[in-house]
Design an enzyme around this catalytic site. Structure first.
Site, PDB file in Angstrom:
ATOM      1  N   VAL A 176      39.436  42.208  37.890  1.00 35.12           N
ATOM      2  CA  VAL A 176      38.495  42.742  36.912  1.00 35.12           C
ATOM      3  C   VAL A 176      37.969  44.130  37.290  1.00 35.12           C
ATOM      4  O   VAL A 176      37.915  45.023  36.433  1.00 35.12           O
ATOM      5  CB  VAL A 176      37.353  41.734  36.633  1.00 35.12           C
ATOM      6  N   PHE A 178      38.430  47.532  35.155  1.00 37.62           N
ATOM      7  CA  PHE A 178      37.282  48.246  34.576  1.00 37.62           C
ATOM      8  C   PHE A 178      37.260  49.704  35.058  1.00 37.62           C
ATOM      9  O   PHE A 178      37.003  50.629  34.273  1.00 37.62           O
ATOM     10  CB  PHE A 178      35.970  47.543  34.936  1.00 37.62           C
ATOM     11  N   TYR A 194      48.870  28.971  42.408  1.00 32.11           N
ATOM     12  CA  TYR A 194      47.999  29.590  43.428  1.00 32.11           C
ATOM     13  C   TYR A 194      47.077  28.541  44.044  1.00 32.11           C
ATOM     14  O   TYR A 194      47.063  28.349  45.263  1.00 32.11           O
ATOM     15  CB  TYR A 194      47.185  30.702  42.774  1.00 32.11           C
ATOM     16  N   ASP A 195      46.323  27.837  43.178  1.00 28.41           N
ATOM     17  CA  ASP A 195      45.322  26.888  43.679  1.00 28.41           C
ATOM     18  C   ASP A 195      45.967  25.819  44.547  1.00 28.41           C
ATOM     19  O   ASP A 195      45.521  25.538  45.658  1.00 28.41           O
ATOM     20  CB  ASP A 195      44.624  26.161  42.521  1.00 28.41           C
ATOM     21  N   ASN A 242      36.141  36.696  45.652  1.00 30.75           N
ATOM     22  CA  ASN A 242      36.160  37.954  44.881  1.00 30.75           C
ATOM     23  C   ASN A 242      35.766  39.189  45.691  1.00 30.75           C
ATOM     24  O   ASN A 242      34.698  39.784  45.465  1.00 30.75           O
ATOM     25  CB  ASN A 242      35.302  37.829  43.615  1.00 30.75           C
ATOM     26  N   ARG A 281      47.143  28.366  36.659  1.00 31.99           N
ATOM     27  CA  ARG A 281      46.663  28.793  37.980  1.00 31.99           C
ATOM     28  C   ARG A 281      47.147  27.875  39.101  1.00 31.99           C
ATOM     29  O   ARG A 281      46.845  28.095  40.272  1.00 31.99           O
ATOM     30  CB  ARG A 281      45.134  28.859  37.991  1.00 31.99           C
ATOM     31  N   THR A 290      31.244  33.278  35.362  1.00 41.56           N
ATOM     32  CA  THR A 290      30.554  34.005  36.433  1.00 41.56           C
ATOM     33  C   THR A 290      31.392  34.128  37.708  1.00 41.56           C
ATOM     34  O   THR A 290      32.281  33.332  37.960  1.00 41.56           O
ATOM     35  CB  THR A 290      29.233  33.293  36.829  1.00 41.56           C
ATOM     36  N   ARG A 291      31.042  35.142  38.478  1.00 40.99           N
ATOM     37  CA  ARG A 291      31.589  35.345  39.823  1.00 40.99           C
ATOM     38  C   ARG A 291      30.474  35.962  40.666  1.00 40.99           C
ATOM     39  O   ARG A 291      29.500  36.498  40.129  1.00 40.99           O
ATOM     40  CB  ARG A 291      32.766  36.350  39.797  1.00 40.99           C
TER      41      ARG A 291
END
Ligand code: UDP
Length: 347
Positions: free
Chosen positions: A215, A219, A173-174, A202, A170, A238-239
Protein backbone atom coordinates in the site's frame (compact mmCIF):
# COMPACT_ATOMS: atom_id res chain seq x y z
CA UNK A 1 19.09 3.24 -1.60
CA UNK A 2 18.37 4.15 2.05
CA UNK A 3 18.43 7.13 4.37
CA UNK A 4 21.99 6.96 5.68
CA UNK A 5 20.83 8.39 9.02
CA UNK A 6 18.49 5.43 9.46
CA UNK A 7 21.33 2.93 9.21
CA UNK A 8 23.35 4.80 11.85
CA UNK A 9 20.23 5.00 14.02
CA UNK A 10 19.72 1.22 13.88
CA UNK A 11 23.37 0.49 14.62
CA UNK A 12 23.30 2.90 17.58
CA UNK A 13 20.21 1.22 18.98
CA UNK A 14 21.88 -2.18 18.73
CA UNK A 15 24.71 -1.25 21.10
CA UNK A 16 24.88 -4.00 23.68
CA UNK A 17 23.32 -6.52 21.26
CA UNK A 18 25.41 -6.37 18.09
CA UNK A 19 28.73 -7.19 19.79
CA UNK A 20 27.67 -10.83 19.81
CA UNK A 21 28.19 -10.94 16.00
CA UNK A 22 31.90 -10.00 16.16
CA UNK A 23 33.96 -12.57 14.27
CA UNK A 24 30.87 -14.69 13.50
CA UNK A 25 29.49 -16.00 10.18
CA UNK A 26 25.94 -15.75 8.91
CA UNK A 27 24.16 -17.12 5.87
CA UNK A 28 21.31 -14.79 4.91
CA UNK A 29 18.78 -16.06 2.37
CA UNK A 30 16.59 -13.54 0.59
CA UNK A 31 19.27 -10.98 1.05
CA UNK A 32 18.45 -8.86 -1.98
CA UNK A 33 14.90 -8.01 -0.94
CA UNK A 34 13.73 -4.90 0.91
CA UNK A 35 14.62 -6.14 4.39
CA UNK A 36 17.69 -8.11 3.32
CA UNK A 37 19.31 -5.05 1.79
CA UNK A 38 18.79 -3.20 5.08
CA UNK A 39 20.46 -6.05 6.90
CA UNK A 40 23.56 -5.71 4.81
CA UNK A 41 23.67 -1.95 5.27
CA UNK A 42 23.27 -2.40 9.02
CA UNK A 43 25.91 -5.13 9.20
CA UNK A 44 28.32 -3.06 7.11
CA UNK A 45 27.86 -0.26 9.64
CA UNK A 46 28.24 -2.69 12.55
CA UNK A 47 31.37 -4.16 10.96
CA UNK A 48 32.95 -0.71 11.09
CA UNK A 49 32.30 -0.70 14.83
CA UNK A 50 32.98 -4.32 15.82
CA UNK A 51 36.36 -5.59 17.00
CA UNK A 52 36.14 -8.29 14.30
CA UNK A 53 33.74 -8.11 11.33
CA UNK A 54 30.81 -10.48 10.85
CA UNK A 55 31.10 -12.56 7.66
CA UNK A 56 27.89 -12.48 5.64
CA UNK A 57 26.98 -14.88 2.83
CA UNK A 58 23.99 -13.44 1.00
CA UNK A 59 21.89 -15.60 -1.30
CA UNK A 60 18.85 -14.67 -3.40
CA UNK A 61 17.18 -16.12 -6.47
CA UNK A 62 16.34 -12.59 -7.72
CA UNK A 63 12.71 -13.40 -8.63
CA UNK A 64 11.13 -10.23 -7.26
CA UNK A 65 14.17 -8.04 -6.71
CA UNK A 66 14.70 -5.73 -9.64
CA UNK A 67 17.69 -3.89 -8.27
CA UNK A 68 21.28 -5.02 -8.51
CA UNK A 69 22.43 -2.65 -5.77
CA UNK A 70 24.87 -4.21 -3.33
CA UNK A 71 26.36 -3.05 -0.11
CA UNK A 72 30.15 -2.98 -0.35
CA UNK A 73 31.89 -4.76 2.50
CA UNK A 74 34.93 -7.04 2.19
CA UNK A 75 33.24 -9.52 4.57
CA UNK A 76 30.19 -9.99 2.33
CA UNK A 77 29.76 -12.62 -0.40
CA UNK A 78 26.83 -12.45 -2.82
CA UNK A 79 25.51 -15.57 -4.55
CA UNK A 80 22.53 -15.97 -6.91
CA UNK A 81 20.93 -19.08 -5.42
CA UNK A 82 17.52 -20.37 -4.51
CA UNK A 83 17.08 -20.92 -0.77
CA UNK A 84 15.63 -24.36 -1.53
CA UNK A 85 18.71 -25.60 -3.43
CA UNK A 86 21.32 -27.45 -1.36
CA UNK A 87 24.31 -25.24 -0.67
CA UNK A 88 27.79 -26.17 0.55
CA UNK A 89 29.43 -23.61 2.79
CA UNK A 90 33.07 -23.94 3.74
CA UNK A 91 34.02 -23.28 7.33
CA UNK A 92 31.82 -22.60 10.28
CA UNK A 93 28.45 -20.88 10.32
CA UNK A 94 27.01 -19.39 13.48
CA UNK A 95 23.71 -18.06 12.13
CA UNK A 96 21.39 -19.09 9.33
CA UNK A 97 18.53 -16.73 8.46
CA UNK A 98 15.74 -17.48 6.00
CA UNK A 99 14.29 -14.17 4.85
CA UNK A 100 13.65 -15.50 1.34
CA UNK A 101 10.04 -15.04 0.38
CA UNK A 102 7.54 -13.15 -1.68
CA UNK A 103 5.91 -10.82 0.81
CA UNK A 104 3.84 -8.50 -1.34
CA UNK A 105 0.29 -9.84 -1.92
CA UNK A 106 0.44 -8.71 -5.56
CA UNK A 107 3.53 -10.86 -6.16
CA UNK A 108 2.55 -13.93 -4.20
CA UNK A 109 -0.71 -14.00 -6.07
CA UNK A 110 1.35 -14.06 -9.27
CA UNK A 111 3.96 -16.54 -7.96
CA UNK A 112 2.10 -18.97 -5.64
CA UNK A 113 4.37 -21.97 -6.13
CA UNK A 114 7.57 -19.95 -5.78
CA UNK A 115 6.09 -18.47 -2.59
CA UNK A 116 5.49 -21.94 -1.19
CA UNK A 117 8.91 -23.12 -2.22
CA UNK A 118 10.73 -20.33 -0.37
CA UNK A 119 8.84 -20.83 2.89
CA UNK A 120 8.68 -24.64 2.92
CA UNK A 121 11.51 -26.11 0.80
CA UNK A 122 13.79 -23.15 1.54
CA UNK A 123 13.23 -23.40 5.26
CA UNK A 124 13.72 -27.18 5.28
CA UNK A 125 16.93 -26.91 3.28
CA UNK A 126 18.36 -24.16 5.44
CA UNK A 127 17.33 -25.91 8.66
CA UNK A 128 19.42 -28.87 7.48
CA UNK A 129 22.35 -26.55 6.85
CA UNK A 130 21.94 -25.02 10.32
CA UNK A 131 21.78 -28.48 11.85
CA UNK A 132 24.98 -29.58 10.11
CA UNK A 133 26.77 -26.42 11.25
CA UNK A 134 25.12 -26.23 14.69
CA UNK A 135 24.08 -22.68 13.82
CA UNK A 136 21.19 -20.67 15.29
CA UNK A 137 18.34 -20.54 12.81
CA UNK A 138 15.87 -17.70 12.27
CA UNK A 139 12.86 -17.88 9.99
CA UNK A 140 11.08 -14.79 8.68
CA UNK A 141 7.45 -15.78 8.91
CA UNK A 142 4.67 -13.20 8.73
CA UNK A 143 1.80 -11.60 10.61
CA UNK A 144 -0.27 -13.17 7.81
CA UNK A 145 -0.10 -16.49 9.66
CA UNK A 146 -2.83 -15.08 11.92
CA UNK A 147 -5.14 -14.64 8.93
CA UNK A 148 -8.29 -12.63 9.58
CA UNK A 149 -8.19 -12.48 13.39
CA UNK A 150 -11.09 -12.89 15.78
CA UNK A 151 -11.69 -9.35 17.23
CA UNK A 152 -11.58 -10.85 20.72
CA UNK A 153 -7.90 -11.61 20.12
CA UNK A 154 -6.86 -8.06 19.26
CA UNK A 155 -4.13 -6.98 19.65
CA UNK A 156 -2.72 -10.29 18.45
CA UNK A 157 -0.50 -12.25 20.80
CA UNK A 158 1.93 -14.89 19.58
CA UNK A 159 -0.24 -17.58 21.17
CA UNK A 160 -3.23 -16.77 18.90
CA UNK A 161 -3.76 -19.70 16.55
CA UNK A 162 -5.11 -17.75 13.62
CA UNK A 163 -8.05 -17.83 11.27
CA UNK A 164 -6.65 -18.88 7.93
CA UNK A 165 -8.07 -20.51 4.78
CA UNK A 166 -6.22 -23.52 3.35
CA UNK A 167 -7.78 -22.73 -0.03
CA UNK A 168 -7.96 -19.12 -1.09
CA UNK A 169 -5.97 -16.36 -2.78
CA UNK A 170 -3.70 -15.77 0.24
CA UNK A 171 -3.31 -19.43 1.18
CA UNK A 172 -0.02 -19.93 -0.68
CA UNK A 173 1.57 -17.34 1.60
CA UNK A 174 -0.27 -17.88 4.90
CA UNK A 175 -0.15 -21.65 4.88
CA UNK A 176 3.42 -21.98 3.66
CA UNK A 177 4.62 -19.57 6.33
CA UNK A 178 2.70 -21.63 8.88
CA UNK A 179 4.36 -24.81 7.65
CA UNK A 180 7.76 -23.08 7.75
CA UNK A 181 7.05 -22.31 11.40
CA UNK A 182 6.10 -25.93 12.04
CA UNK A 183 9.41 -27.04 10.53
CA UNK A 184 11.25 -24.72 12.94
CA UNK A 185 9.22 -26.15 15.79
CA UNK A 186 10.10 -29.74 14.81
CA UNK A 187 13.80 -29.04 14.32
CA UNK A 188 13.84 -27.41 17.73
CA UNK A 189 11.81 -29.91 19.72
CA UNK A 190 13.00 -33.12 18.00
CA UNK A 191 16.51 -32.26 16.87
CA UNK A 192 17.56 -29.73 19.47
CA UNK A 193 18.32 -26.92 17.01
CA UNK A 194 18.06 -23.34 18.26
CA UNK A 195 15.28 -21.90 16.11
CA UNK A 196 13.39 -18.62 16.20
CA UNK A 197 10.47 -17.30 14.21
CA UNK A 198 9.89 -13.62 13.42
CA UNK A 199 6.40 -12.39 12.49
CA UNK A 200 6.77 -8.91 10.96
CA UNK A 201 3.75 -6.59 10.82
CA UNK A 202 3.63 -4.30 7.76
CA UNK A 203 7.17 -2.97 7.67
CA UNK A 204 7.75 0.04 5.40
CA UNK A 205 10.45 2.54 4.65
CA UNK A 206 12.92 3.93 2.14
CA UNK A 207 14.29 1.21 -0.12
CA UNK A 208 10.92 -0.33 -0.99
CA UNK A 209 10.74 -0.74 -4.73
CA UNK A 210 8.27 1.48 -6.54
CA UNK A 211 6.65 -1.58 -8.09
CA UNK A 212 6.42 -3.45 -4.78
CA UNK A 213 2.63 -3.00 -4.97
CA UNK A 214 2.12 -2.84 -1.21
CA UNK A 215 0.00 0.00 0.00
CA UNK A 216 2.61 2.61 0.89
CA UNK A 217 4.76 2.24 -2.24
CA UNK A 218 1.54 2.32 -4.30
CA UNK A 219 0.42 5.52 -2.57
CA UNK A 220 3.86 7.11 -2.86
CA UNK A 221 4.09 6.29 -6.56
CA UNK A 222 0.61 7.73 -7.15
CA UNK A 223 1.49 10.94 -5.32
CA UNK A 224 4.70 11.32 -7.28
CA UNK A 225 2.88 10.73 -10.56
CA UNK A 226 -0.08 13.00 -9.69
CA UNK A 227 -2.52 10.07 -9.74
CA UNK A 228 -5.31 9.33 -7.27
CA UNK A 229 -4.56 7.04 -4.32
CA UNK A 230 -6.64 3.91 -4.74
CA UNK A 231 -8.22 2.60 -1.56
CA UNK A 232 -9.34 -1.01 -1.96
CA UNK A 233 -12.72 -2.22 -0.73
CA UNK A 234 -14.36 -0.43 2.18
CA UNK A 235 -11.13 1.25 3.30
CA UNK A 236 -12.04 0.26 6.86
CA UNK A 237 -9.59 -2.66 6.98
CA UNK A 238 -6.83 -1.84 9.46
CA UNK A 239 -3.09 -2.29 9.80
CA UNK A 240 -0.31 -0.90 11.99
CA UNK A 241 2.74 0.28 10.07
CA UNK A 242 6.23 -0.31 11.39
CA UNK A 243 9.04 1.94 10.22
CA UNK A 244 12.04 -0.04 9.01
CA UNK A 245 14.51 1.17 11.67
CA UNK A 246 12.24 -0.17 14.39
CA UNK A 247 11.74 -3.41 12.51
CA UNK A 248 15.46 -4.00 11.92
CA UNK A 249 16.21 -3.31 15.56
CA UNK A 250 13.66 -5.98 16.50
CA UNK A 251 14.83 -8.49 13.89
CA UNK A 252 18.48 -8.30 14.93
CA UNK A 253 17.50 -8.69 18.59
CA UNK A 254 15.64 -11.91 17.76
CA UNK A 255 18.55 -13.31 15.75
CA UNK A 256 21.04 -12.41 18.50
CA UNK A 257 19.07 -13.15 21.62
CA UNK A 258 15.78 -14.92 20.85
CA UNK A 259 14.89 -17.67 23.30
CA UNK A 260 15.18 -21.08 21.61
CA UNK A 261 11.97 -22.30 20.02
CA UNK A 262 10.12 -18.96 20.37
CA UNK A 263 8.20 -16.83 17.86
CA UNK A 264 8.14 -13.04 18.13
CA UNK A 265 5.78 -10.40 16.77
CA UNK A 266 7.82 -7.47 15.47
CA UNK A 267 5.86 -4.41 14.51
CA UNK A 268 4.26 -1.20 15.74
CA UNK A 269 1.59 -1.54 18.42
CA UNK A 270 -0.26 1.48 17.09
CA UNK A 271 -2.00 3.32 15.74
CA UNK A 272 -4.25 0.62 14.29
CA UNK A 273 -5.41 2.61 11.30
CA UNK A 274 -7.97 2.05 8.54
CA UNK A 275 -6.64 2.48 5.01
CA UNK A 276 -9.01 5.40 4.27
CA UNK A 277 -7.79 7.08 7.48
CA UNK A 278 -4.23 6.41 6.39
CA UNK A 279 -4.87 8.67 3.39
CA UNK A 280 -6.01 11.46 5.76
CA UNK A 281 -2.89 10.92 7.79
CA UNK A 282 -0.69 11.18 4.69
CA UNK A 283 -2.40 14.45 3.75
CA UNK A 284 -1.66 15.83 7.21
CA UNK A 285 1.97 14.77 7.06
CA UNK A 286 2.47 16.19 3.56
CA UNK A 287 0.50 19.33 4.42
CA UNK A 288 -1.65 19.13 1.29
CA UNK A 289 -4.68 17.34 -0.11
CA UNK A 290 -4.19 14.27 -2.31
CA UNK A 291 -6.71 12.83 -4.76
CA UNK A 292 -8.18 9.49 -3.75
CA UNK A 293 -10.67 6.99 -5.07
CA UNK A 294 -12.33 4.03 -3.46
CA UNK A 295 -12.19 1.05 -5.84
CA UNK A 296 -13.10 -2.61 -5.98
CA UNK A 297 -10.18 -4.96 -5.34
CA UNK A 298 -8.24 -5.26 -8.61
CA UNK A 299 -7.94 -8.78 -10.07
CA UNK A 300 -4.22 -8.69 -9.41
CA UNK A 301 -4.76 -8.31 -5.65
CA UNK A 302 -5.81 -11.15 -3.29
CA UNK A 303 -9.04 -9.72 -1.89
CA UNK A 304 -9.57 -12.26 0.87
CA UNK A 305 -7.62 -10.14 3.31
CA UNK A 306 -7.43 -9.65 7.10
CA UNK A 307 -9.95 -7.04 8.22
CA UNK A 308 -7.79 -6.07 11.15
CA UNK A 309 -4.14 -6.44 12.07
CA UNK A 310 -2.41 -5.10 15.17
CA UNK A 311 0.35 -6.83 17.17
CA UNK A 312 0.85 -7.30 20.86
CA UNK A 313 4.62 -6.87 21.17
CA UNK A 314 5.03 -7.37 24.91
CA UNK A 315 6.94 -10.60 24.44
CA UNK A 316 9.68 -8.99 22.33
CA UNK A 317 9.75 -6.02 24.70
CA UNK A 318 10.11 -8.15 27.84
CA UNK A 319 12.46 -10.80 26.48
CA UNK A 320 14.55 -8.76 24.05
CA UNK A 321 14.16 -5.12 25.07
CA UNK A 322 12.45 -4.25 21.77
CA UNK A 323 10.94 -0.75 21.96
CA UNK A 324 9.74 0.88 18.71
CA UNK A 325 10.75 4.53 18.59
CA UNK A 326 9.53 6.02 15.28
CA UNK A 327 5.97 7.37 15.39
CA UNK A 328 3.79 6.87 12.32
CA UNK A 329 3.87 10.55 11.28
CA UNK A 330 7.65 10.69 11.54
CA UNK A 331 8.05 7.43 9.60
CA UNK A 332 5.69 8.64 6.87
CA UNK A 333 7.62 11.92 6.64
CA UNK A 334 10.90 10.06 6.16
CA UNK A 335 9.35 7.61 3.69
CA UNK A 336 7.64 10.20 1.48
CA UNK A 337 10.71 12.46 1.45
CA UNK A 338 12.69 9.48 0.17
CA UNK A 339 10.10 8.34 -2.40
CA UNK A 340 9.76 11.90 -3.68
CA UNK A 341 13.48 11.84 -4.48
CA UNK A 342 13.66 8.26 -5.80
CA UNK A 343 10.32 7.24 -7.35
CA UNK A 344 9.47 8.09 -10.95
CA UNK A 345 5.72 8.30 -10.56
CA UNK A 346 4.91 5.89 -13.36
CA UNK A 347 2.67 2.92 -12.64
N1 UDP B 1 -4.37 -1.44 -0.19
C1 UDP B 1 -5.03 -0.36 -0.78
N2 UDP B 1 -4.53 0.18 -1.93
C2 UDP B 1 -3.38 -0.28 -2.51
C3 UDP B 1 -2.71 -1.40 -1.91
C4 UDP B 1 -3.23 -1.95 -0.75
O1 UDP B 1 -6.06 0.10 -0.28
O2 UDP B 1 -2.95 0.28 -3.52
C5 UDP B 1 -4.86 -1.98 1.09
C6 UDP B 1 -5.11 -3.47 1.12
O3 UDP B 1 -6.46 -3.75 0.79
C7 UDP B 1 -4.78 -3.83 2.57
C8 UDP B 1 -3.77 -2.79 3.01
O4 UDP B 1 -3.85 -1.74 2.05
O5 UDP B 1 -5.90 -3.67 3.40
C9 UDP B 1 -2.35 -3.31 3.10
O6 UDP B 1 -2.08 -4.00 1.91
P1 UDP B 1 -0.64 -4.47 1.52
O7 UDP B 1 -0.74 -5.07 0.17
O8 UDP B 1 0.33 -3.38 1.73
O9 UDP B 1 -0.23 -5.60 2.59
P2 UDP B 1 -1.02 -6.65 3.50
O10 UDP B 1 -1.11 -6.01 4.83
O11 UDP B 1 -2.38 -6.92 2.92
O12 UDP B 1 -0.16 -7.84 3.48
Amino acid sequence: MFRAADIVEIADRLRGTAEIFAGKSMLFAGGRGFLGRYFQAVFAELNRRLAKPCRLIVIDNMITTKTDERVEDPSFTYLTRDAADPIAIEGSLDYVVNAAGIASPFYYRAYPLETLRAAVDGTRNLLELALAKRARFTFFSSSEIYGDPDPRHMPIQESYRGNVAAMGPRACYDESKRLGETLCYIYHTHLGLHTNVIRPFNVYGPGMQELDYRVLPNFASAIKGGRALRVYGSGRQTRTFCYVTDALDGFVRVIARGIAGEAYNIGAEGPEIGIADLVDRIERVLGRAVAREQVEYPDSYPADEPNRRCPDIRKARLQLGFVPAVELDEGLRRFFAWTDAHYRGTP
